[in-house]
Write a protein that holds these residues in place. Structure first.
Motif, PDB file in Angstrom:
ATOM      1  N   TYR A 332       0.818  -1.215   0.000  1.00 58.86           N
ATOM      2  CA  TYR A 332       0.000   0.000   0.000  1.00 58.86           C
ATOM      3  C   TYR A 332       0.850   1.262   0.000  1.00 58.86           C
ATOM      4  O   TYR A 332       1.947   1.309   0.562  1.00 58.86           O
ATOM      5  N   THR A 333       0.325   2.284  -0.691  1.00 54.25           N
ATOM      6  CA  THR A 333       0.951   3.596  -0.745  1.00 54.25           C
ATOM      7  C   THR A 333       0.049   4.593  -0.021  1.00 54.25           C
ATOM      8  O   THR A 333      -1.053   4.257   0.418  1.00 54.25           O
ATOM      9  N   GLY A 335      -2.618   7.162   1.074  1.00 57.10           N
ATOM     10  CA  GLY A 335      -3.993   7.326   0.597  1.00 57.10           C
ATOM     11  C   GLY A 335      -4.897   7.804   1.717  1.00 57.10           C
ATOM     12  O   GLY A 335      -4.431   8.221   2.792  1.00 57.10           O
ATOM     13  N   GLY A 344       1.985   5.549   3.385  1.00 60.81           N
ATOM     14  CA  GLY A 344       2.240   4.307   2.681  1.00 60.81           C
ATOM     15  C   GLY A 344       3.116   3.387   3.523  1.00 60.81           C
ATOM     16  O   GLY A 344       3.707   3.796   4.528  1.00 60.81           O
ATOM     17  N   TYR A 507      -0.584  -0.249  -4.451  1.00 61.22           N
ATOM     18  CA  TYR A 507      -2.010   0.059  -4.461  1.00 61.22           C
ATOM     19  C   TYR A 507      -2.264   1.141  -3.429  1.00 61.22           C
ATOM     20  O   TYR A 507      -1.585   1.221  -2.407  1.00 61.22           O
ATOM     21  N   VAL A 508      -3.227   2.003  -3.712  1.00 61.77           N
ATOM     22  CA  VAL A 508      -3.507   3.144  -2.852  1.00 61.77           C
ATOM     23  C   VAL A 508      -4.262   2.676  -1.608  1.00 61.77           C
ATOM     24  O   VAL A 508      -5.208   1.888  -1.700  1.00 61.77           O
TER      25      VAL A 508
END
Length: 531
Positions: A332-333, A335, A344, A507-508
Motif C-alpha cells: 500500500y501507498t 492514501g 504508505g 495500491y492506494v
C-alpha cells in the motif's frame, strides 16, 4: 431464581467447584458442557505461565480472556497466573497491569469479588530467556503456587514471544525440570503463530517441541479457529441437507476466501517486515478456512477425525502452473481511509525504504479430489483495504438456461453463499428474485442470518474458547504439525517465485488491492466480490 454453579467435578479436577457470592446465570455462559448444556465446562486445578506477558497480545487478549473465563465461572477457584518478562516488577506491579488490561478490554462486567479471588493467584518472575536463575525462580514459584493455590502441579506455558525465542525457552523449560509433569499432573506448551517462516523452519520447530513435550501437550494457537462462525462452517455443511448435496464441483463455480484489514501495520514493523501478508495470514488462517470448507464429513468431531480430513484436503491442494498469472502481491501507498490521510507502507516507522515485503497477497489454488476437481479457490488478504472483513464466499454456477429475455436479467449475478466471520458474524445467501411490478425483471437479493439477532447468547471471544479448551486438554480447534507443514509446502513455492520477481505492485490505501489482483481473476472470466 438464578442457578448456582454447583456440580460434580469435571474431568481432570481434584477439588470442588467454586461457588461465588453472586452466581452467574447459566444462560450467560456460551461455553457450556457439550454433554449436558446445563453444566459449564470448568477447568480443573491449573495455572498458566505467560512468557512475553508485557506484549500487546497478552494485555489486550490473554489477560482479559482469563478474567472473562473466571467471571463466567469456568476457572477453578485456585487458578494461578504467572507472568515472565524483562521488567523489574513486583507481584503487586504485575497485578496492577492486569487490572488495567481487564478494565479496558474485558467483555464481561467487572466484579470485585471475582477479581480479588483471581488476583490472589498472580505472580511475576523477572528475567531474560537465557537467565538460568530466572527459570529456577520460576520453578520455585510454581511449586509455591501448587501448595498455596492447589494447582496440582498442572501448568501450561504460553509462548507469547517472537518465534526466534521459542527454541530457547522450550530448552530452558526442559533444563530446569519445568516441562516434565510430576505424578499424575500435566504440563502443556502453547505456541502462537507464525509456526516457522517456511517448511524447513517449521520442521525444526516441531522437532524441538517434540524433544521436550509429547505431541498431545503441544497446542498451536490459530485464533481464527476459535471464532464461532468458523466452527459454524461445519454445522452449516453437515447438519443441513439443504447445502451438502450442492457442495461440490457439479454446482460450485469457484470459492473466494477473503481476510481484509483496514488498518496498517499498527506499529509492528519489527514483526511484519520480512514476513508479509502471505506468511502472516494465508499460511495459517486462510488455508485452515479452505480446509474446513472443502473437507469431507468426519466420522466424528474429535480432534483426530477433524485433523485427518483437513490433512486430506491440504495434501490435495495444487498450485497453478503459471504463478505469474495466478498470484498477485501488493504494497500500500499513501492514501485516504475513513476520511484520514494515512502513510504508505514504506513511510511507516521502522520500515526500510527499499522493503519488498507485501502487504497484499492473492493466490489461486485447486484441490485435486473428486469433489473439487476443476474448481478454483481464490485466497486474498491485505492491509489498508476498503474495509475490515473476513468471509468465505461459495459462488455457484449460473443456471444452464434462463427462460427470460436478456433485458430481464441484466443485473442478475451468480448465486452465492457467504459465511461472514468478522466483523458481523453470520451467513448471507444471494439469489435472484422478481422485482415487484407487471414486467418479469429478475435481480439479486440477499437473505441474512446474523448471530447477534438469532441468539440471545453472545459468542465467546476466540481466546476465551481456545484458552479453556487448552486448559481442559481438548484439542479439536488446534492445528497439528502435519497441517502446518502441508501449509508451508503450498506457500513456499509462491514465496520463492515472488522473491525472484521484483517488488510488489503498489495500491492506494483505502482501495481493494493492486490492479494485478483484479487481472488475475479477469483472466479466468471472474471478478472479486466487493464485501
Amino acid at each position: 431464581m438464578s442457578e448456582a454453579r454447583s456440580r460434580a467435578p469435571e474431568r481432570g479436577e481434584t477439588g470442588p467447584a467454586t461457588v461465588l457470592d453472586e452466581p452467574v446465570l447459566l444462560s450467560d455462559n456460551p461455553l457450556r458442557h457439550p454433554g449436558d448444556r446445563r453444566l459449564p465446562r470448568i477447568a480443573g486445578p491449573c495455572g498458566l505461565v505467560i512468557f512475553g506477558v508485557t506484549g500487546d497480545l497478552s494485555r489486550k487478549k490473554l489477560m482479559p480472556a482469563i478474567y472473562d473465563l473466571a467471571n463466567r465461572g469456568l476457572l477453578p477457584p485456585g487458578f494461578a497466573l504467572v507472568g515472565f518478562a524483562r521488567r523489574e516488577w513486583s507481584h503487586s506491579d504485575f497485578t496492577q497491569v492486569i487490572h488495567g488490561s481487564v478494565k479496558e478490554h474485558a467483555r464481561t462486567p467487572f466484579r470485585e469479588e471475582v477479581w480479588q479471588q483471581l488476583a490472589e493467584g498472580f505472580r511475576f518472575v523477572p528475567g531474560d530467556f537465557d537467565d538460568d536463575g530466572a527459570f529456577e525462580n520460576l520453578r520455585k514459584t510454581l511449586e509455591e503456587l501448587s501448595a498455596v493455590r492447589g494447582t496440582g502441579g498442572n501448568y501450561a506455558f504460553y509462548l507469547s514471544i517472537p518465534p526466534r525465542f521459542f527454541p530457547q525457552v522450550v530448552q530452558q523449560l526442559k533444563k530446569h525440570g519445568l516441562a516434565e509433569a510430576p505424578g499424575r499432573s500435566w504440563r502443556r506448551v502453547v505456541v502462537e503463530k507464525p509456526f516457522g517462516h517456511n517448511l524447513e523452519s517449521a520442521r525444526e520447530l516441531n522437532r524441538i517441541l517434540d524433544e521436550v513435550f509429547p505431541p498431545s501437550a503441544v497446542f498451536r494457537i490459530d485464533h481464527y479457529l476459535g471464532k464461532e462462525t468458523v466452527q459454524n462452517i461445519l454445522a452449516l455443511r453437515f447438519a443441513n441437507e439443504l447445502f451438502e448435496p450442492i457442495w461440490n464441483r457439479s454446482y460450485v463455480d469457484h470459492v473466494q476466501i477473503t481476510m481484509a484489514e483496514d488498518i496498517g501495520i499498527d506499529g509492528r514493523a519489527g514483526y511484519y517486515d520480512g514476513i508479509g501478508a502471505a506468511r502472516d495470514v494465508i499460511q495459517n488462517h486462510l488455508l485452515q478456512l479452505l480446509a474446513l470448507t472443502a473437507m469431507e464429513e468426519p466420522v466424528s468431531f474429535d480432534a483426530d477425525s477433524l485433523v485427518a480430513e483437513k490433512i486430506k484436503v491440504l495434501s490435495a491442494v495444487t498450485l497453478p502452473k503459471d504463478l505469474a498469472r495466478h498470484t498477485a502481491r501488493g504494497q500500500y501507498t499513501r492514501g485516504w481511509q475513513g476520511g484520514v490521510e494515512v502513510p504508505g507502507y514504506l513511510e511507516e516507522e521502522g520500515i526500510p525504504p527499499d522493503s519488498r515485503t507485501e502487504t497484499y497477497a492473492a493466490i489461486r489454488l485447486e484441490i485435486d479430489t473428486r469433489r473439487w476437481a476443476g474448481v478454483p479457490w481464490y485466497l486474498r488478504t491485505g492491509k489498508r483495504l476498503g474495509r475490515r472483513v473476513t468471509e468465505v464466499a461459495v459462488v455457484f454456477q449460473r443456471a444452464p438456461h434462463l427462460p427470460f429475455s436478456k433485458t430481464a436479467t441484466t443485473e442478475l449475478g451468480q448465486n452465492a453463499l457467504v459465511i461472514r466471520i468478522q466483523p458481523d458474524e453470520g451467513v448471507t445467501v444471494r439469489f435472484g428474485s422478481k422485482v415487484p411490478g407487471t414486467s418479469m425483471e429478475v435481480r439479486d437479493v440477499t437473505m441474512d442470518f446474523a448471530y447477534g439477532e438469532s441468539f440471545t447468547e453472545s459468542s465467546p471471544e476466540a481466546y476465551e474458547r481456545l484458552l479453556l479448551d487448552m486448559l481442559l486438554g481438548d484439542p479439536p480447534l488446534f492445528p497439528r504439525h502435519e497441517e502446518v507443514e502441508l501449509s508451508w509446502k503450498i506457500l513456499d513455492p509462491i514465496e520463492e517465485f515472488w522473491a525472484e520477481h521484483g517488488a510488489p505492485d503498489p495500491y492506494v490505501a483505502g482501495t481493494w488491492g493492486p490492479a494485478s489482483a483484479d487481472a488475475m481473476l479477469a483472466r479466468d472470466g471472474r471478478s472479486w466480490r466487493r464485501p
